[in-house]
Write a protein that holds these residues in place. Structure first.
Motif, short mmCIF file in Angstrom:
data_model
loop_
_atom_site.label_atom_id
_atom_site.label_comp_id
_atom_site.label_asym_id
_atom_site.label_seq_id
_atom_site.Cartn_x
_atom_site.Cartn_y
_atom_site.Cartn_z
N GLY A 43 10.45 7.93 -3.49
CA GLY A 43 9.16 7.93 -2.84
C GLY A 43 8.55 6.57 -2.59
N GLY A 44 9.20 5.51 -3.05
CA GLY A 44 8.69 4.19 -2.79
C GLY A 44 8.86 3.81 -1.33
N GLY A 45 8.27 2.66 -0.95
CA GLY A 45 8.41 2.20 0.42
C GLY A 45 7.36 1.17 0.77
N LEU A 46 7.22 0.94 2.07
CA LEU A 46 6.23 0.01 2.60
C LEU A 46 5.00 0.78 3.05
CD1 LEU A 46 8.43 -2.28 4.88
CD2 LEU A 46 7.11 -3.03 2.91
N VAL A 47 3.83 0.24 2.74
CA VAL A 47 2.59 0.89 3.16
C VAL A 47 1.54 -0.18 3.39
CG1 VAL A 47 1.82 1.22 0.77
CG2 VAL A 47 1.00 2.76 2.57
N GLN A 48 0.64 0.08 4.30
CA GLN A 48 -0.47 -0.83 4.55
C GLN A 48 -1.51 -0.70 3.44
OE1 GLN A 48 -0.91 -3.09 6.99
NE2 GLN A 48 0.99 -2.62 8.07
N ALA A 49 -2.22 -1.78 3.20
CA ALA A 49 -3.31 -1.73 2.23
C ALA A 49 -4.28 -0.61 2.61
CB ALA A 49 -4.02 -3.07 2.19
#
Length: 122
Positions: free
Chosen positions: A8-14
């Motif tokens: 479930g990890g990954g890149l996300v915007q603040a």
């Protein structure tokens, strides 16, 4: 052999959200206390949240009100719902289990997953 596998990890915007999952096999998770820890570059691994067998929870101060830990004993799984993410939440997040008590200390946990990377972009 006990195994914990995070996903479930990954890149996300603040300001965004992610849900981490941890699948527990080899032993019933219902008999274990489940925790989440994280390791950021240049820092020591730190406690994030813990949930007991009967769903009592405890959180690090820096995630209170933003993160929620939960578990599904029938599925041998634990989750970390992360909202209002900040760049400083960037880290590798680890799932861990212990048969003892609701500890916030790394060395009280017996079983560990391999970790999942969470990167929060500013």
């Amino acid at each position: 052999q006990v195994q914990l596998v995070e996903s479930g990890g990954g890149l996300v915007q603040a300001g965004g959200s992610l849900r981490l999952s941890c699948a527990f096999s080899g032993c019933s998770s219902s008999s274990s206390i489940m925790g989440w820890f994280r390791l950021a570059p240049g820092k020591e691994r730190e406690f994030v949240a813990v949930v007991s067998q009967i769903h009592y929870t405890n959180y690090a101060d820096f995630v209170k009100g933003r993160f929620t830990i939960s578990r599904d004993n029938a599925k041998n799984a634990v989750y970390l719902h992360m909202n209002s993410l900040k760049p400083e939440d960037t880290a590798v997040y680890y799932c861990a289990a212990t048969p003892t008590y609701m500890s916030t200390m790394n060395n009280e946990y017996v079983w560990w997953g391999q970790g999942t990377q969470v990167t929060v972009l500013s």
